[in-house]
Motif scaffolding. Structure first.
Motif, PDB file in Angstrom:
ATOM      1  N   ASN A 251      22.157 -47.606  47.726  1.00 54.02           N
ATOM      2  CA  ASN A 251      22.586 -46.919  48.940  1.00 54.02           C
ATOM      3  C   ASN A 251      21.369 -46.391  49.684  1.00 54.02           C
ATOM      4  O   ASN A 251      20.561 -45.646  49.115  1.00 54.02           O
ATOM      5  N   ILE A 252      21.236 -46.787  50.937  1.00 50.05           N
ATOM      6  CA  ILE A 252      20.084 -46.385  51.743  1.00 50.05           C
ATOM      7  C   ILE A 252      20.528 -46.042  53.162  1.00 50.05           C
ATOM      8  O   ILE A 252      21.657 -46.333  53.562  1.00 50.05           O
ATOM      9  N   ASP A 253      19.598 -45.440  53.907  1.00 52.36           N
ATOM     10  CA  ASP A 253      19.834 -45.155  55.321  1.00 52.36           C
ATOM     11  C   ASP A 253      19.056 -46.103  56.229  1.00 52.36           C
ATOM     12  O   ASP A 253      19.491 -46.403  57.336  1.00 52.36           O
ATOM     13  N   SER A 254      17.901 -46.562  55.744  1.00 51.19           N
ATOM     14  CA  SER A 254      17.066 -47.463  56.548  1.00 51.19           C
ATOM     15  C   SER A 254      16.371 -48.472  55.653  1.00 51.19           C
ATOM     16  O   SER A 254      15.988 -48.162  54.520  1.00 51.19           O
ATOM     17  N   LEU A 255      16.186 -49.675  56.196  1.00 48.20           N
ATOM     18  CA  LEU A 255      15.441 -50.734  55.519  1.00 48.20           C
ATOM     19  C   LEU A 255      14.290 -51.147  56.426  1.00 48.20           C
ATOM     20  O   LEU A 255      14.512 -51.572  57.566  1.00 48.20           O
TER      21      LEU A 255
ATOM     22  N   LYS B 277      26.088 -48.908  60.878  1.00 45.21           N
ATOM     23  CA  LYS B 277      24.671 -49.048  60.578  1.00 45.21           C
ATOM     24  C   LYS B 277      24.516 -49.361  59.093  1.00 45.21           C
ATOM     25  O   LYS B 277      25.497 -49.361  58.353  1.00 45.21           O
ATOM     26  N   VAL B 278      23.297 -49.597  58.685  1.00 47.54           N
ATOM     27  CA  VAL B 278      23.022 -49.930  57.284  1.00 47.54           C
ATOM     28  C   VAL B 278      23.461 -48.796  56.369  1.00 47.54           C
ATOM     29  O   VAL B 278      23.190 -47.621  56.642  1.00 47.54           O
ATOM     30  N   SER B 279      24.123 -49.144  55.274  1.00 50.74           N
ATOM     31  CA  SER B 279      24.481 -48.137  54.273  1.00 50.74           C
ATOM     32  C   SER B 279      24.046 -48.544  52.862  1.00 50.74           C
ATOM     33  O   SER B 279      23.912 -47.698  51.990  1.00 50.74           O
ATOM     34  N   SER B 280      23.811 -49.864  52.648  1.00 48.09           N
ATOM     35  CA  SER B 280      23.388 -50.295  51.317  1.00 48.09           C
ATOM     36  C   SER B 280      22.742 -51.674  51.386  1.00 48.09           C
ATOM     37  O   SER B 280      22.906 -52.408  52.373  1.00 48.09           O
ATOM     38  N   ILE B 281      22.014 -52.001  50.318  1.00 50.20           N
ATOM     39  CA  ILE B 281      21.434 -53.330  50.183  1.00 50.20           C
ATOM     40  C   ILE B 281      21.681 -53.827  48.757  1.00 50.20           C
ATOM     41  O   ILE B 281      21.814 -53.028  47.825  1.00 50.20           O
ATOM     42  N   SER B 282      21.736 -55.150  48.612  1.00 47.17           N
ATOM     43  CA  SER B 282      21.814 -55.762  47.287  1.00 47.17           C
ATOM     44  C   SER B 282      20.431 -56.260  46.915  1.00 47.17           C
ATOM     45  O   SER B 282      19.731 -56.867  47.735  1.00 47.17           O
ATOM     46  N   ILE B 283      20.041 -55.993  45.656  1.00 51.93           N
ATOM     47  CA  ILE B 283      18.704 -56.350  45.187  1.00 51.93           C
ATOM     48  C   ILE B 283      18.820 -57.196  43.932  1.00 51.93           C
ATOM     49  O   ILE B 283      19.520 -56.833  42.980  1.00 51.93           O
ATOM     50  N   SER B 284      18.130 -58.338  43.940  1.00 52.96           N
ATOM     51  CA  SER B 284      18.131 -59.237  42.794  1.00 52.96           C
ATOM     52  C   SER B 284      16.783 -59.198  42.099  1.00 52.96           C
ATOM     53  O   SER B 284      15.737 -59.271  42.757  1.00 52.96           O
ATOM     54  N   ASN B 285      16.813 -59.067  40.767  1.00 50.39           N
ATOM     55  CA  ASN B 285      15.590 -59.053  39.974  1.00 50.39           C
ATOM     56  C   ASN B 285      15.334 -60.456  39.414  1.00 50.39           C
ATOM     57  O   ASN B 285      16.181 -61.029  38.747  1.00 50.39           O
ATOM     58  N   ALA B 286      14.137 -60.999  39.700  1.00 50.75           N
ATOM     59  CA  ALA B 286      13.827 -62.379  39.315  1.00 50.75           C
ATOM     60  C   ALA B 286      13.604 -62.536  37.821  1.00 50.75           C
ATOM     61  O   ALA B 286      13.761 -63.647  37.288  1.00 50.75           O
TER      62      ALA B 286
ATOM     63  N   GLY C 143      17.864 -52.974  64.281  1.00 43.83           N
ATOM     64  CA  GLY C 143      17.951 -51.854  65.212  1.00 43.83           C
ATOM     65  C   GLY C 143      19.015 -50.846  64.847  1.00 43.83           C
ATOM     66  O   GLY C 143      19.155 -49.809  65.493  1.00 43.83           O
ATOM     67  N   ARG C 144      19.774 -51.143  63.794  1.00 41.20           N
ATOM     68  CA  ARG C 144      20.804 -50.223  63.307  1.00 41.20           C
ATOM     69  C   ARG C 144      20.560 -49.909  61.823  1.00 41.20           C
ATOM     70  O   ARG C 144      21.466 -49.910  61.014  1.00 41.20           O
ATOM     71  N   GLY C 145      19.305 -49.677  61.538  1.00 38.74           N
ATOM     72  CA  GLY C 145      18.903 -49.388  60.163  1.00 38.74           C
ATOM     73  C   GLY C 145      17.889 -50.364  59.624  1.00 38.74           C
ATOM     74  O   GLY C 145      17.120 -50.027  58.719  1.00 38.74           O
ATOM     75  N   VAL C 146      17.860 -51.578  60.166  1.00 37.03           N
ATOM     76  CA  VAL C 146      16.833 -52.560  59.792  1.00 37.03           C
ATOM     77  C   VAL C 146      15.707 -52.491  60.823  1.00 37.03           C
ATOM     78  O   VAL C 146      15.939 -52.705  62.012  1.00 37.03           O
TER      79      VAL C 146
ATOM     80  N   ILE D  24       7.528 -41.474  62.498  1.00 38.36           N
ATOM     81  CA  ILE D  24       7.850 -41.080  61.125  1.00 38.36           C
ATOM     82  C   ILE D  24       9.047 -40.132  61.078  1.00 38.36           C
ATOM     83  O   ILE D  24       9.892 -40.198  60.177  1.00 38.36           O
ATOM     84  N   ASN D  25       9.148 -39.258  62.071  1.00 34.81           N
ATOM     85  CA  ASN D  25      10.218 -38.245  62.066  1.00 34.81           C
ATOM     86  C   ASN D  25      11.609 -38.846  62.182  1.00 34.81           C
ATOM     87  O   ASN D  25      12.599 -38.183  61.854  1.00 34.81           O
ATOM     88  N   ARG D  26      11.708 -40.083  62.633  1.00 40.38           N
ATOM     89  CA  ARG D  26      13.013 -40.746  62.718  1.00 40.38           C
ATOM     90  C   ARG D  26      13.642 -40.914  61.339  1.00 40.38           C
ATOM     91  O   ARG D  26      14.855 -41.085  61.208  1.00 40.38           O
ATOM     92  N   PHE D  27      12.824 -40.898  60.308  1.00 41.59           N
ATOM     93  CA  PHE D  27      13.295 -41.152  58.951  1.00 41.59           C
ATOM     94  C   PHE D  27      13.406 -39.868  58.123  1.00 41.59           C
ATOM     95  O   PHE D  27      13.541 -39.930  56.905  1.00 41.59           O
ATOM     96  N   LYS D  28      13.378 -38.743  58.804  1.00 46.60           N
ATOM     97  CA  LYS D  28      13.443 -37.450  58.111  1.00 46.60           C
ATOM     98  C   LYS D  28      14.729 -37.337  57.303  1.00 46.60           C
ATOM     99  O   LYS D  28      15.828 -37.614  57.805  1.00 46.60           O
ATOM    100  N   ASP D  29      14.580 -36.961  56.024  1.00 50.62           N
ATOM    101  CA  ASP D  29      15.699 -36.737  55.090  1.00 50.62           C
ATOM    102  C   ASP D  29      16.528 -37.990  54.828  1.00 50.62           C
ATOM    103  O   ASP D  29      17.667 -37.898  54.355  1.00 50.62           O
ATOM    104  N   GLN D  30      15.974 -39.165  55.104  1.00 54.50           N
ATOM    105  CA  GLN D  30      16.688 -40.418  54.826  1.00 54.50           C
ATOM    106  C   GLN D  30      16.252 -41.005  53.484  1.00 54.50           C
ATOM    107  O   GLN D  30      15.179 -40.697  52.963  1.00 54.50           O
ATOM    108  N   VAL D  31      17.108 -41.870  52.962  1.00 57.55           N
ATOM    109  CA  VAL D  31      16.722 -42.733  51.840  1.00 57.55           C
ATOM    110  C   VAL D  31      16.253 -44.051  52.457  1.00 57.55           C
ATOM    111  O   VAL D  31      17.024 -44.727  53.140  1.00 57.55           O
ATOM    112  N   VAL D  32      14.992 -44.383  52.231  1.00 58.26           N
ATOM    113  CA  VAL D  32      14.376 -45.524  52.902  1.00 58.26           C
ATOM    114  C   VAL D  32      13.920 -46.553  51.871  1.00 58.26           C
ATOM    115  O   VAL D  32      13.274 -46.205  50.876  1.00 58.26           O
TER     116      VAL D  32
END
Length: 331
Positions: free
Chosen positions: A235-239, A217-226, A135-138, A145-153
């Motif tokens: 760096n993101i705004d929403s997940l 709120k969310v500002s980043s995520i860690s991603i692992s490549n298998a 609820g704070r980015g997740v 759709i407009n909630r995500f305007k100009d965001q990195v998703v």
């Protein structure tokens, strides 16, 4: 208690169409919905998505489709009661007693279960930070759709929902990433083509989100490549987590309705009747032994038509199975 010929449980797409069909066959019915709105999964999971696989409707917004289904259901003044969770079906000598919210409320000669996948909750990643930033980015669905305007998703998933969200958001968000744990998608061909040909969408394959971070709120995520075992921080705004939902089948303690081996579907025969005489089931909740499940509105609607006709025959043995063409009506 109020008395009806038929109680329909669930006001999703199948239940709404069954409500219309019951009126078409002059069956006195009431439709009971646990939620405080109709449409089932539509308003909860994909309200902004376009639907293309309903006969005679080339393209329609899902919420508009839900509204039209409700309008159709009310053509014969079918009763639809919200916030009415059926908690038990109690058999009697010649009628069932239907318990709603723990109270005996209705009697009826037949019951039609249209509860879809039942009580459903989103499937979660299970990584650190996911619950904290819910609820704070997740998010688990895209309702506006407009909630995500100009965001990195960033969108997690490889099915139709995940890729549909990516296509829809690509024209609104600043940047869209799709993160999928495999190298193959499970989406329809057209959906996949739309994503693959969209330069605003970046695909991160064989990858999983391992941590969600931020402050307010969310500002980043860690991603692992298998494959190469690398880890990157994005760096993101929403997940948006779109990896499916877990359904919990509705059960009724006073009747032992036979279920499929996975415990999620009610077993029915070719008349959509369960092992309990007078109780029928149709839609995503129902399955015939050995038959594949096709959770499509158009297919479930056709099955509802068949089920209601057999219910009419059950209620009125001298009635015909086929009730005539609706084009002969003047309504």
């Amino acid at each position: 208690m109020e008395d009806y010929d038929l109680v329909i449980i669930g006001a999703g797409p199948t239940g709404l169409f069954a409500t219309f069909l019951a009126g078409l066959r002059d069956i006195k019915s009431v439709t009971l919905e646990a939620l405080d709105y109709t449409g089932g999964q539509i308003p909860e999971l994909y309200p902004e998505k376009m639907v293309y696989d309903v006969q005679g409707i080339p393209r329609i917004n899902a919420t508009e489709l839900r509204d039209k289904m409700y309008e159709q259901a009310k053509l014969f003044d079918g009763e639809i009661r919200l916030s009415s969770k059926v908690t038990d079906i109690i058999p009697g000598d010649d009628k069932f007693t239907v318990e709603v919210n723990g109270e005996k409320a209705y009697t009826c000669k037949a019951v039609l279960v249209c509860t879809g996948i039942g009580d459903f909750t989103p499937r979660k990643i299970g990584c650190p930070g996911e619950e904290e930033f819910k609820g704070r980015g997740v998010e688990y669905t895209v309702k506006d759709i407009n909630r995500f305007k100009d965001q990195v998703v960033a969108i997690v998933g490889g099915g139709d929902s995940a890729l549909d969200y990516a296509s829809e958001l690509a024209g609104t968000a600043k940047k869209v990433y799709v993160i999928h744990h495999s190298e193959k998608f499970k989406a329809a061909e057209k959906t996949l083509d739309s994503v693959m040909n969209n330069k605003e969408i970046s695909l991160l394959m064989n990858s999983s989100v391992t941590e969600v971070s931020g402050k307010d709120k969310v500002s980043s995520i860690s991603i692992s490549n298998a494959q190469d075992k690398s880890v990157q921080r994005l760096n993101i705004d929403s997940l948006i987590v779109a990896i499916g939902h877990v359904g919990k089948a509705n059960t009724f303690k006073s009747v032992n309705i036979e279920m499929s081996k996975n415990g999620r579907n009610i077993l029915v025969n070719d008349e959509f009747q369960t092992n309990i005489e007078g109780i029928f089931a149709v839609g995503d909740v129902a399955t015939m032994p050995g038959e594949p499940v096709h959770p499509i509105i158009a297919i479930d609607g056709g099955n509802a038509y068949v089920a209601i006709n057999f219910i009419k025959k059950y209620l009125t043995p001298n009635a015909t199975i086929f009730g005539g063409h609706s084009s002969n009506l003047n309504i």
